[in-house]
Design an enzyme around this catalytic site. Sequence first.
Site, mmCIF file in Angstrom:
data_model
loop_
_atom_site.group_PDB
_atom_site.id
_atom_site.type_symbol
_atom_site.label_atom_id
_atom_site.label_comp_id
_atom_site.label_asym_id
_atom_site.label_seq_id
_atom_site.Cartn_x
_atom_site.Cartn_y
_atom_site.Cartn_z
ATOM 1 N N HIS A 37 5.133 0.391 -8.213
ATOM 2 C CA HIS A 37 3.894 0.689 -8.937
ATOM 3 C C HIS A 37 2.938 1.533 -8.102
ATOM 4 C CE1 HIS A 37 1.245 -2.426 -7.052
ATOM 5 N NE2 HIS A 37 2.313 -3.190 -7.052
ATOM 6 N N ASP B 97 1.614 -2.705 -0.725
ATOM 7 C CA ASP B 97 1.576 -3.097 -2.133
ATOM 8 C C ASP B 97 0.867 -2.027 -2.960
ATOM 9 O OD1 ASP B 97 1.740 -4.575 -4.463
ATOM 10 O OD2 ASP B 97 0.045 -5.870 -3.972
ATOM 11 N N GLU C 161 0.149 -2.018 -12.539
ATOM 12 C CA GLU C 161 0.822 -3.313 -12.365
ATOM 13 C C GLU C 161 -0.159 -4.394 -11.953
ATOM 14 O OE1 GLU C 161 2.734 -6.584 -10.123
ATOM 15 O OE2 GLU C 161 1.312 -5.114 -9.376
ATOM 16 N N GLU C 162 -1.140 -4.019 -11.132
ATOM 17 C CA GLU C 162 -2.000 -5.016 -10.504
ATOM 18 C C GLU C 162 -2.894 -5.771 -11.487
ATOM 19 O OE1 GLU C 162 -1.623 -6.148 -7.759
ATOM 20 O OE2 GLU C 162 -0.925 -4.670 -6.322
ATOM 21 N N ASP D 188 8.734 -4.093 -4.769
ATOM 22 C CA ASP D 188 7.323 -4.469 -4.820
ATOM 23 C C ASP D 188 7.075 -5.707 -3.977
ATOM 24 O OD1 ASP D 188 4.645 -4.609 -5.442
ATOM 25 O OD2 ASP D 188 4.931 -5.484 -7.420
ATOM 26 N N HIS E 31 -3.228 -7.547 -0.959
ATOM 27 C CA HIS E 31 -4.520 -7.469 -1.660
ATOM 28 C C HIS E 31 -5.715 -7.557 -0.729
ATOM 29 C CE1 HIS E 31 -2.515 -9.086 -5.624
ATOM 30 N NE2 HIS E 31 -1.972 -7.961 -5.198
#
Length: 473
Positions: free
Chosen positions: A285, A297, A331-332, A359, A429
Amino acid sequence: MKRLLSLLFISSMFLTANSQEASSKEDSLQLRKIYDYALLEGKSYDWLDHLSNNIGGRLSGSLNAQKAVDYTKAELEKLGLDKVWLQPVMVPKWTRGGREYSYLETAPGETRNLNITALGGSVSTPEGGTKAQVIEVQGLEELAELGREKIAGKIVFYNRPMRPELIHTFEAYGGCVDQRYSGAEEAAKYGAVGVIVRSLSLKQDDYPHTGSMSYGDTPVSKRIPAAAISTNDADYVSGMLKISPDLKLYFKLNSEQHEDVLSYNVIGEITGSEYPDEIMVVGGHLDSWDLGDGSHDDGAGVVQSMEVLRLFKEMGYQPKRTIRVVLFMNEENGLRGGNEYAKVAHEKGENHIFALESDSGGFTPRGFSFDADEAQFAQIRSWQSLFKPYLIHYFELGGSGADIGPLKEGDMVLAGLRPDSQRYFDHHHAATDTFEHVNKRELELGAATMTSLIYLVDKYGIKQINTQSQQKF
């Protein structure tokens, strides 16, 4: 006659064994060639450098996300693929606003600042911030036990940590992600005025980790602000509450939800020479959170997926089946890109036989997990020995990836690259998800491992359990 038939049978078995041995040797040499190209002439690290350091965090709907779309499309076009295009998709746009601020009031007039960050999708606090007593819980179930009387007017502090004894860190993550995703929705039902959630990380540090959250069907007027707090500060607040249960916490968020905006999935393909209608997808992503630059990520997954097609082009390998790289958007905080790609594929009646997603960070590859039938998995597991020289040993049934999940139907097989995950949630994140934390060699090994699996699926196809297959096994 019986003797002749026996000789013919033995001869057939001998020829079959020789053929399988020759094929295995050919596959072994091809995998060696793939790894050599990836490690000696790899492009993935340079791509990631630009994506991370020249563009940065790519929050869905942001200018940086569009820059990433433009950059990766241009790079795919340079590879000389048979086709490169953008697939439109409407995505949510959420902005963080100014820097968040929080403190714990330890005594009248005495405070200690706390490291927090707004959860993705959270509403802002009132202009002057939110200040209230804090009530600590270990999960959603505890809310019902406490009831409205003990929760109303307070800030709910979810403090269930990831379980450190679990070797599979994604299992530890899955064991407590519900308090981040649904914590505000549930706490609002009992009259809470805000939510603070322990960061989903196994590392003790001062970096809060954001992530998606949902209000479900909670009316906009009753939505409460939600933030993540660093693991160090979570422990501090918890310790202070044991001493003084009536302490108050203050936090200020400046986030805002906007109207959906137009964005794109980036797609490129090499058309198959024998079975062009059989499509294999490899992808990651393109969007990321905004605290770091999204290198693990999922910048790593994006460039590894691009590298699969580049390696085939560089090696002069012409696949039998169509190989398509898909760089998914959103995606997030919405999965809009994955859902849109599956929707369009279904509308067009496309025949996807296999999809592989990366991912889980750019760390040392350990193997793959597969969403497959037992017979299909037995076929795939027969290739496991080819990967052992590269210390790839993990071939297990299990999950695949969020973006390719909507594609699953019929006999299609889904797979997820599984790197070593012990450090992944240190960065996940958080502001520490940056380029400097990606190792070039580990990233390239992951790209080679993905390319090798795609090569084998292309050569042998995937067993079709319920329908007739046109390929031989």
